[in-house]
Design an enzyme around this catalytic site. Structure first.
Site, PDB file in Angstrom:
ATOM      1  N   CYS A 276     -17.876   7.527   2.500  1.00 11.76           N
ATOM      2  CA  CYS A 276     -17.336   6.404   3.274  1.00 11.76           C
ATOM      3  C   CYS A 276     -16.699   6.897   4.570  1.00 11.76           C
ATOM      4  O   CYS A 276     -15.827   7.772   4.558  1.00 11.76           O
ATOM      5  CB  CYS A 276     -16.311   5.656   2.426  1.00 11.76           C
ATOM      6  SG  CYS A 276     -15.449   4.338   3.315  1.00 11.76           S
TER       7      CYS A 276
ATOM      8  N   CYS B 226     -19.032  -2.855   6.702  1.00 11.06           N
ATOM      9  CA  CYS B 226     -19.238  -3.648   5.483  1.00 11.06           C
ATOM     10  C   CYS B 226     -18.404  -4.915   5.505  1.00 11.06           C
ATOM     11  O   CYS B 226     -18.814  -5.955   4.979  1.00 11.06           O
ATOM     12  CB  CYS B 226     -18.943  -2.819   4.236  1.00 11.06           C
ATOM     13  SG  CYS B 226     -17.232  -2.292   4.038  1.00 11.06           S
TER      14      CYS B 226
ATOM     15  N   ASP C 167       0.821  -1.208   0.000  1.00  8.19           N
ATOM     16  CA  ASP C 167       0.000   0.000   0.000  1.00  8.19           C
ATOM     17  C   ASP C 167       0.859   1.263   0.000  1.00  8.19           C
ATOM     18  O   ASP C 167       0.448   2.301   0.504  1.00  8.19           O
ATOM     19  CB  ASP C 167      -0.945  -0.002   1.214  1.00  8.19           C
ATOM     20  CG  ASP C 167      -2.111   0.962   1.036  1.00  8.19           C
ATOM     21  OD1 ASP C 167      -2.468   1.240  -0.116  1.00  8.19           O
ATOM     22  OD2 ASP C 167      -2.643   1.436   2.057  1.00  8.19           O
TER      23      ASP C 167
ATOM     24  N   CYS D  85     -19.997  -9.395   6.165  1.00  7.77           N
ATOM     25  CA  CYS D  85     -19.827 -10.431   5.145  1.00  7.77           C
ATOM     26  C   CYS D  85     -20.044 -11.832   5.716  1.00  7.77           C
ATOM     27  O   CYS D  85     -19.366 -12.238   6.669  1.00  7.77           O
ATOM     28  CB  CYS D  85     -18.420 -10.338   4.550  1.00  7.77           C
ATOM     29  SG  CYS D  85     -18.096 -11.576   3.272  1.00  7.77           S
TER      30      CYS D  85
ATOM     31  N   CYS E 102     -26.306 -12.024  -2.368  1.00 11.95           N
ATOM     32  CA  CYS E 102     -26.105 -11.395  -1.050  1.00 11.95           C
ATOM     33  C   CYS E 102     -25.751  -9.921  -1.201  1.00 11.95           C
ATOM     34  O   CYS E 102     -24.962  -9.540  -2.056  1.00 11.95           O
ATOM     35  CB  CYS E 102     -24.991 -12.122  -0.305  1.00 11.95           C
ATOM     36  SG  CYS E 102     -24.579 -11.378   1.296  1.00 11.95           S
TER      37      CYS E 102
ATOM     38  N   LEU F 274     -11.483  -7.268  -0.797  1.00 14.34           N
ATOM     39  CA  LEU F 274     -11.228  -8.669  -1.112  1.00 14.34           C
ATOM     40  C   LEU F 274     -11.958  -9.578  -0.129  1.00 14.34           C
ATOM     41  O   LEU F 274     -11.963  -9.325   1.078  1.00 14.34           O
ATOM     42  CB  LEU F 274      -9.726  -8.965  -1.064  1.00 14.34           C
ATOM     43  CG  LEU F 274      -9.337 -10.303  -1.705  1.00 14.34           C
ATOM     44  CD1 LEU F 274      -9.335 -10.176  -3.223  1.00 14.34           C
ATOM     45  CD2 LEU F 274      -7.968 -10.762  -1.219  1.00 14.34           C
TER      46      LEU F 274
ATOM     47  N   CYS G 243     -23.756  -0.516   5.391  1.00 12.64           N
ATOM     48  CA  CYS G 243     -23.046   0.767   5.367  1.00 12.64           C
ATOM     49  C   CYS G 243     -23.872   1.870   6.026  1.00 12.64           C
ATOM     50  O   CYS G 243     -24.984   2.160   5.569  1.00 12.64           O
ATOM     51  CB  CYS G 243     -22.694   1.159   3.938  1.00 12.64           C
ATOM     52  SG  CYS G 243     -21.797   2.731   3.837  1.00 12.64           S
TER      53      CYS G 243
ATOM     54  N   LEU H 212      -2.931  -7.252   2.656  1.00 10.83           N
ATOM     55  CA  LEU H 212      -2.301  -7.648   1.401  1.00 10.83           C
ATOM     56  C   LEU H 212      -0.928  -7.015   1.227  1.00 10.83           C
ATOM     57  O   LEU H 212      -0.682  -5.893   1.692  1.00 10.83           O
ATOM     58  CB  LEU H 212      -3.185  -7.234   0.216  1.00 10.83           C
ATOM     59  CG  LEU H 212      -4.592  -7.826   0.165  1.00 10.83           C
ATOM     60  CD1 LEU H 212      -5.367  -7.232  -1.013  1.00 10.83           C
ATOM     61  CD2 LEU H 212      -4.536  -9.347   0.053  1.00 10.83           C
TER      62      LEU H 212
ATOM     63  N   CYS I  87     -14.025   2.354   9.562  1.00  9.76           N
ATOM     64  CA  CYS I  87     -15.327   1.711   9.753  1.00  9.76           C
ATOM     65  C   CYS I  87     -15.221   0.283   9.234  1.00  9.76           C
ATOM     66  O   CYS I  87     -14.742   0.059   8.121  1.00  9.76           O
ATOM     67  CB  CYS I  87     -16.410   2.476   8.992  1.00  9.76           C
ATOM     68  SG  CYS I  87     -18.059   1.728   9.074  1.00  9.76           S
TER      69      CYS I  87
END
EC number: 1.17.99.6
Length: 384
Positions: A225, A255, A145, A259, A202, A169, A209, A180, A252
């Site tokens: 966001c 989301c 990153d 999952c 789904c 991801l 959110c 990552l 946050c």
């Protein structure tokens, strides 16, 4: 001219180098390691361009400035032949959304509750890269990153998972909780197959959110966001969005936490990735007292430190305003005299939510005339 790829010796060397990399990845604490080609994300440039042209990157000007390099790894480094993607599980012990039921506590994103993962992962990738380069006789570059690399599309192309409807991801083994990192190399390696999308019908992440930051599945508008607004965005935050922040002061996880694939993920096994006890459910009141020196000391080694004390306290004041706690009024009143206009402005907003209307009007009459900053005066007038 390249040697024939069907040559048994070349194939054996490629297999040996790939096996070596995977072993090194596990030895360094990574949970998954997959490999893809630099031309494996041909759709990425157009999608990125559309995202930027729509203004959904907000004030992240660097995304526009690095558009070409970010969209194609070969523009970033023309000699790259293989891209190795690494994933490290940072799954929490419990659903971070549970903290929303404690409005006097401050919610810090799971990834930021301990050491900066950039430092943890990059150090380990450098160890792998050094040994691999010596063994392969190839050039390498590692990224976490820290360069214009589209890690999520590359990780999906390599088979670590797929980009879910929240654009992050998702892994069948680790849910939405993977850090990552990538290793670019001039060596030829065994290439893995991409993972197909398993989201189906789904939409749990979209519905979770708080600020409706997803215009459509697989699309995000950073300007709405909470992660972007509390971390990347400088200055005033849209008043209409502030109530939806709740007690989220840095990032946050809603989301991600929503999952369903998280049910297959185990909590992070390494102590370096587990949360500091004092950042699991810290008191909003304590964070309101931090000056710059105390902030830097408290968050030493943490990614939170990178946003600076003023932006951090700005976020905390939004949480204070959402808390409904009159006990926080004295600390908010103290911050009306802060050196930072961003802090003063959010102190005004917090008090407008915590004080009875008449008491707030008294504060406005006493202080607004002395306020030199126009945006802070806007906050005083907004609640009149």
């Amino acid at each position: 001219m390249d040697e024939p790829q069907s040559d048994p010796k070349i194939r054996k060397r490629r297999e040996d180098l790939t096996r070596f990399l995977r072993a090194e990845a596990l030895a360094q604490g990574f949970d998954v390691c997959r490999i893809t080609l630099p031309d494996s994300i041909p759709e990425a440039p157009a999608r990125l361009k559309a995202f930027v042209e729509a203004g959904r990157h907000g004030t992240m000007a660097w995304m526009e400035e690095t558009l070409e390099r970010r969209g194609d790894p070969r523009v970033l480094w023309s000699e790259v032949r293989s891209i190795v993607m690494f994933g490290m599980n940072y799954g929490p012990d419990e659903d971070p959304r549970l903290l929303q039921g404690q409005p006097d506590k401050a919610a810090i994103s799971v990834y930021a509750r301990n050491r900066d993962y950039h430092d943890v992962i990059k150090g380990r990738l450098k160890e792998i890269a050094t040994r691999f380069a010596a063994r392969a006789g190839a050039d390498v570059k590692v990224f976490v990153d820290t360069a214009p690399v589209m890690e999520k599309p590359l990780a999906a192309a390599a088979g670590l998972g797929w980009q879910g409807k929240h654009t992050n991801l998702v892994s069948r083994d680790f849910g939405s909780w993977l850090f990552l990192g990538s290793l670019f190399t001039t060596a030829d390696l065994e290439i893995d197959t991409p993972e197909r999308d398993h989201c189906g019908s789904c939409r749990a992440c979209l519905d979770a959110c708080p600020t409706e930051a997803f215009p459509a599945p697989y699309q995000i508008d950073a300007r709405r966001c909470i992660s972007y607004l509390t971390i990347e965005h400088k200055g005033r935050i849209d008043p209409e969005l502030r109530p939806a922040f709740g007690n989220r002061i840095y990032g946050c996880d809603d989301c991600l936490a929503a999952c369903p694939w998280n049910k297959f993920a185990q909590s992070a096994r390494e102590i370096k990735l587990q949360a500091r006890d004092d950042l699991k459910a810290p008191e909003i009141a304590f964070f309101l007292t931090l000056d710059d020196a105390a902030f830097r000391t408290y968050f030493s080694g943490s990614p939170v430190k990178r946003i600076g004390r003023d932006r951090f306290v700005r976020n905390v004041l939004i949480a204070a305003g959402n808390s409904g706690s009159a006990d926080l009024v004295p600390a908010c009143e103290t911050l009306l005299g802060d050196a930072s206009a961003d802090v003063r402005g959010m102190a005004v907003w917090a008090l407008s939510r915590l004080l009875p209307g008449q008491d707030f009007a008294v504060q406005r009459a006493a202080r607004m005339g002395e306020e030199p900053d126009e945006t802070v005066r806007m906050e005083w007038m907004m609640e009149s």
